[in-house]
Design a protein around this motif. Structure first.
Motif, PDB file in Angstrom:
ATOM      1  N   ASN A 135      44.964 -65.525  16.513  1.00  0.00           N
ATOM      2  CA  ASN A 135      44.592 -66.491  17.548  1.00  0.00           C
ATOM      3  C   ASN A 135      45.653 -67.567  17.735  1.00  0.00           C
ATOM      4  O   ASN A 135      45.376 -68.622  18.318  1.00  0.00           O
ATOM      5  CB  ASN A 135      43.256 -67.146  17.196  1.00  0.00           C
ATOM      6  N   ALA A 136      46.856 -67.293  17.268  1.00  0.00           N
ATOM      7  CA  ALA A 136      47.935 -68.276  17.414  1.00  0.00           C
ATOM      8  C   ALA A 136      48.152 -68.664  18.867  1.00  0.00           C
ATOM      9  O   ALA A 136      48.496 -69.813  19.177  1.00  0.00           O
ATOM     10  CB  ALA A 136      49.228 -67.721  16.815  1.00  0.00           C
ATOM     11  N   GLY A 137      47.922 -67.721  19.773  1.00  0.00           N
ATOM     12  CA  GLY A 137      48.134 -67.987  21.188  1.00  0.00           C
ATOM     13  C   GLY A 137      47.207 -69.033  21.774  1.00  0.00           C
ATOM     14  O   GLY A 137      47.469 -69.549  22.872  1.00  0.00           O
ATOM     15  N   ASP A 138      46.120 -69.372  21.056  1.00  0.00           N
ATOM     16  CA  ASP A 138      45.221 -70.430  21.534  1.00  0.00           C
ATOM     17  C   ASP A 138      45.826 -71.821  21.356  1.00  0.00           C
ATOM     18  O   ASP A 138      45.425 -72.775  22.041  1.00  0.00           O
ATOM     19  CB  ASP A 138      43.895 -70.401  20.756  1.00  0.00           C
ATOM     20  N   TRP A 139      46.761 -71.937  20.413  1.00  0.00           N
ATOM     21  CA  TRP A 139      47.143 -73.267  19.954  1.00  0.00           C
ATOM     22  C   TRP A 139      48.106 -74.044  20.847  1.00  0.00           C
ATOM     23  O   TRP A 139      48.072 -75.282  20.826  1.00  0.00           O
ATOM     24  CB  TRP A 139      47.643 -73.185  18.514  1.00  0.00           C
ATOM     25  N   PRO A 140      48.941 -73.423  21.659  1.00  0.00           N
ATOM     26  CA  PRO A 140      49.729 -74.259  22.580  1.00  0.00           C
ATOM     27  C   PRO A 140      48.848 -75.121  23.481  1.00  0.00           C
ATOM     28  O   PRO A 140      49.115 -76.320  23.671  1.00  0.00           O
ATOM     29  CB  PRO A 140      50.537 -73.231  23.372  1.00  0.00           C
ATOM     30  N   ALA A 141      47.769 -74.540  24.013  1.00  0.00           N
ATOM     31  CA  ALA A 141      46.874 -75.310  24.880  1.00  0.00           C
ATOM     32  C   ALA A 141      46.075 -76.335  24.084  1.00  0.00           C
ATOM     33  O   ALA A 141      45.848 -77.465  24.547  1.00  0.00           O
ATOM     34  CB  ALA A 141      45.929 -74.369  25.623  1.00  0.00           C
ATOM     35  N   ILE A 142      45.634 -75.951  22.867  1.00  0.00           N
ATOM     36  CA  ILE A 142      44.889 -76.905  22.030  1.00  0.00           C
ATOM     37  C   ILE A 142      45.771 -78.102  21.694  1.00  0.00           C
ATOM     38  O   ILE A 142      45.340 -79.261  21.773  1.00  0.00           O
ATOM     39  CB  ILE A 142      44.391 -76.220  20.742  1.00  0.00           C
ATOM     40  N   LYS A 143      47.011 -77.831  21.322  1.00  0.00           N
ATOM     41  CA  LYS A 143      47.929 -78.925  20.995  1.00  0.00           C
ATOM     42  C   LYS A 143      48.197 -79.809  22.208  1.00  0.00           C
ATOM     43  O   LYS A 143      48.263 -81.039  22.086  1.00  0.00           O
ATOM     44  CB  LYS A 143      49.242 -78.360  20.451  1.00  0.00           C
ATOM     45  N   ALA A 144      48.337 -79.195  23.365  1.00  0.00           N
ATOM     46  CA  ALA A 144      48.596 -79.980  24.574  1.00  0.00           C
ATOM     47  C   ALA A 144      47.426 -80.903  24.893  1.00  0.00           C
ATOM     48  O   ALA A 144      47.615 -82.015  25.403  1.00  0.00           O
ATOM     49  CB  ALA A 144      48.869 -79.046  25.746  1.00  0.00           C
ATOM     50  N   ALA A 145      46.206 -80.455  24.566  1.00  0.00           N
ATOM     51  CA  ALA A 145      45.010 -81.239  24.884  1.00  0.00           C
ATOM     52  C   ALA A 145      44.675 -82.280  23.824  1.00  0.00           C
ATOM     53  O   ALA A 145      43.910 -83.216  24.096  1.00  0.00           O
ATOM     54  CB  ALA A 145      43.817 -80.305  25.066  1.00  0.00           C
ATOM     55  N   THR A 146      45.229 -82.123  22.612  1.00  0.00           N
ATOM     56  CA  THR A 146      44.819 -82.987  21.498  1.00  0.00           C
ATOM     57  C   THR A 146      45.971 -83.680  20.786  1.00  0.00           C
ATOM     58  O   THR A 146      45.735 -84.530  19.929  1.00  0.00           O
ATOM     59  CB  THR A 146      44.049 -82.163  20.450  1.00  0.00           C
ATOM     60  N   ASP A 147      47.205 -83.298  21.092  1.00  0.00           N
ATOM     61  CA  ASP A 147      48.403 -83.824  20.416  1.00  0.00           C
ATOM     62  C   ASP A 147      48.372 -83.536  18.921  1.00  0.00           C
ATOM     63  O   ASP A 147      48.882 -84.313  18.105  1.00  0.00           O
ATOM     64  CB  ASP A 147      48.552 -85.325  20.662  1.00  0.00           C
ATOM     65  N   ALA A 148      47.781 -82.404  18.533  1.00  0.00           N
ATOM     66  CA  ALA A 148      47.616 -82.078  17.119  1.00  0.00           C
ATOM     67  C   ALA A 148      48.949 -81.768  16.450  1.00  0.00           C
ATOM     68  O   ALA A 148      49.844 -81.157  17.044  1.00  0.00           O
ATOM     69  CB  ALA A 148      46.688 -80.877  16.968  1.00  0.00           C
ATOM     70  N   LEU A 149      49.068 -82.199  15.197  1.00  0.00           N
ATOM     71  CA  LEU A 149      50.136 -81.763  14.308  1.00  0.00           C
ATOM     72  C   LEU A 149      49.574 -80.553  13.576  1.00  0.00           C
ATOM     73  O   LEU A 149      48.737 -80.685  12.677  1.00  0.00           O
ATOM     74  CB  LEU A 149      50.513 -82.872  13.331  1.00  0.00           C
ATOM     75  N   ALA A 166      53.406 -67.282  18.506  1.00  0.00           N
ATOM     76  CA  ALA A 166      53.114 -68.036  19.734  1.00  0.00           C
ATOM     77  C   ALA A 166      54.244 -69.000  20.077  1.00  0.00           C
ATOM     78  O   ALA A 166      54.014 -70.160  20.427  1.00  0.00           O
ATOM     79  CB  ALA A 166      51.786 -68.782  19.609  1.00  0.00           C
ATOM     80  N   GLY A 167      55.467 -68.500  19.964  1.00  0.00           N
ATOM     81  CA  GLY A 167      56.615 -69.324  20.325  1.00  0.00           C
ATOM     82  C   GLY A 167      56.905 -70.444  19.349  1.00  0.00           C
ATOM     83  O   GLY A 167      57.517 -71.447  19.717  1.00  0.00           O
ATOM     84  N   GLY A 168      56.466 -70.265  18.094  1.00  0.00           N
ATOM     85  CA  GLY A 168      56.705 -71.312  17.096  1.00  0.00           C
ATOM     86  C   GLY A 168      55.740 -72.475  17.226  1.00  0.00           C
ATOM     87  O   GLY A 168      56.118 -73.631  17.020  1.00  0.00           O
ATOM     88  N   VAL A 169      54.467 -72.173  17.529  1.00  0.00           N
ATOM     89  CA  VAL A 169      53.490 -73.225  17.791  1.00  0.00           C
ATOM     90  C   VAL A 169      53.165 -74.061  16.553  1.00  0.00           C
ATOM     91  O   VAL A 169      52.809 -75.236  16.662  1.00  0.00           O
ATOM     92  CB  VAL A 169      52.196 -72.621  18.387  1.00  0.00           C
ATOM     93  N   ARG A 199      62.701 -74.262   7.439  1.00  0.00           N
ATOM     94  CA  ARG A 199      64.056 -74.730   7.754  1.00  0.00           C
ATOM     95  C   ARG A 199      64.697 -73.875   8.842  1.00  0.00           C
ATOM     96  O   ARG A 199      65.523 -74.361   9.618  1.00  0.00           O
ATOM     97  CB  ARG A 199      64.926 -74.719   6.497  1.00  0.00           C
ATOM     98  N   GLY A 200      64.314 -72.600   8.899  1.00  0.00           N
ATOM     99  CA  GLY A 200      64.868 -71.708   9.910  1.00  0.00           C
ATOM    100  C   GLY A 200      64.078 -71.674  11.196  1.00  0.00           C
ATOM    101  O   GLY A 200      64.375 -70.878  12.086  1.00  0.00           O
ATOM    102  N   LYS A 201      63.069 -72.527  11.289  1.00  0.00           N
ATOM    103  CA  LYS A 201      62.219 -72.556  12.484  1.00  0.00           C
ATOM    104  C   LYS A 201      63.050 -72.824  13.730  1.00  0.00           C
ATOM    105  O   LYS A 201      63.948 -73.670  13.724  1.00  0.00           O
ATOM    106  CB  LYS A 201      61.159 -73.644  12.307  1.00  0.00           C
ATOM    107  N   GLU A 202      62.751 -72.096  14.801  1.00  0.00           N
ATOM    108  CA  GLU A 202      63.515 -72.211  16.043  1.00  0.00           C
ATOM    109  C   GLU A 202      63.541 -73.661  16.521  1.00  0.00           C
ATOM    110  O   GLU A 202      62.524 -74.349  16.541  1.00  0.00           O
ATOM    111  CB  GLU A 202      62.896 -71.330  17.128  1.00  0.00           C
ATOM    112  N   GLY A 203      64.704 -74.117  16.886  1.00  0.00           N
ATOM    113  CA  GLY A 203      64.868 -75.496  17.319  1.00  0.00           C
ATOM    114  C   GLY A 203      65.353 -76.402  16.211  1.00  0.00           C
ATOM    115  O   GLY A 203      65.730 -77.543  16.446  1.00  0.00           O
ATOM    116  N   GLY A 204      65.340 -75.883  14.967  1.00  0.00           N
ATOM    117  CA  GLY A 204      65.834 -76.676  13.844  1.00  0.00           C
ATOM    118  C   GLY A 204      64.882 -77.801  13.490  1.00  0.00           C
ATOM    119  O   GLY A 204      63.814 -77.966  14.053  1.00  0.00           O
ATOM    120  N   GLY A 205      65.279 -78.579  12.528  1.00  0.00           N
ATOM    121  CA  GLY A 205      64.476 -79.729  12.138  1.00  0.00           C
ATOM    122  C   GLY A 205      63.408 -79.428  11.116  1.00  0.00           C
ATOM    123  O   GLY A 205      62.741 -80.327  10.621  1.00  0.00           O
TER     124      GLY A 205
END
Length: 262
Positions: A135-149, A166-169, A199-205
């Motif tokens: 269900n990883a694909g649910d989380w981009p929208a959940i994060k957008a609606a809640t600003d969740a970490l 899910a694109g590194g969600v 550490r290897g997560k896309e986008g670095g950081g």
């Protein structure tokens, strides 16, 4: 000569102290479904007991089909707010099936404004899961609606795969890999694998690592086809020493009240 050397050693310790590490929060995993009869007084008592043990907050493991979830969560937040104790959610996707995305969003929007909800550095509300990589694909929208970490436990997939779902969600990872296998000692290999993947997560950081700590683990529940014992003779002490070595962002104790598996 001994006195002189001792004095020199003390002087060196003062002038060149060992590296200091910032204080980091420690949480205990609470199975909300195990305490449907808890009153406000019960929640308050458990939180006071946890605080006396220097635990900073509870991770509320909640399942979607349990009718006791919503009233229990309400009582937990009422107690936590009165004590200046902290809480955050772990959405359980395994015990009773996956959570509907809209239900996750609604619960977060209702409770994350609470002063008791844990927000690292006073910013985004921390949210975790027990499993749920499908269900990883649910989380981009959940994060957008809640600003969740978002720091899920997706231990059923390897860390290098989990960080890319899910694109590194995921903003970080937690894992239930807190016990050794067979007659070996627990190592930090699993922890290092998660940190390396982050550490290897896309986008670095990198990302947030929440490290599990647990004592022994045994269960005998024939109805669930569970009957095993994992080595834990010196695990409690050993694992805390490993926390100091690994220096994760947060620690989660497994568990506070999972009586059938403890």
């Amino acid at each position: 000569m001994k006195l002189t050397l001792t004095a020199l050693a003390l002087t060196a310790a003062v002038l060149c102290p060992p590296p200091a590490h910032a204080a980091k929060e420690v949480f205990a995993h609470v199975i909300v479904g195990n305490v449907p009869a808890f009153t406000l007084s019960d929640w308050t008592s458990d939180m006071e007991l946890a605080r006396a043990a220097l635990i900073d907050g509870f991770v509320l493991n909640i399942a979607p089909q349990d009718p006791s979830t919503l009233p229990s969560v309400a009582l937990a937040f009422e107690a936590a707010e009165s004590l200046n104790f902290t809480l955050f959610f772990s959405f359980d996707y395994l015990a009773q099936g996956p959570w509907p995305a809209d239900a996750v969003t609604a619960l977060l929007q209702k409770h994350t404004p609470s002063p008791a909800y844990f927000k690292p550095n006073g910013k985004r509300p921390l949210v975790s899961t027990f499993e749920g990589p499908a269900n990883a694909g649910d989380w981009p929208a959940i994060k957008a609606a809640t600003d969740a970490l978002f720091v899920p436990d997706w231990g059923s997939v390897v860390p290098a795969e989990a960080v890319g779902l899910a694109g590194g969600v995921a903003d970080g990872l937690f894992t239930f890999d807190a016990w050794p296998e067979g007659d070996t000692n627990m190592t930090v290999d699993g922890d290092r694998a998660v940190q390396e993947a982050l550490r290897g997560k896309e986008g670095g950081g990198g990302g947030v690592y929440m490290m599990p700590v647990a004592p022994w683990f045994f269960t005998n529940l024939p109805g669930f086809n569970k009957n095993w014992l994992w080595r834990g003779d010196e695990l409690w002490d050993m694992r805390w020493a490993q926390v100091m070595e690994v220096q994760p962002d947060f620690v989660q104790i497994l568990t506070w009240n999972d009586y059938g598996e403890s």
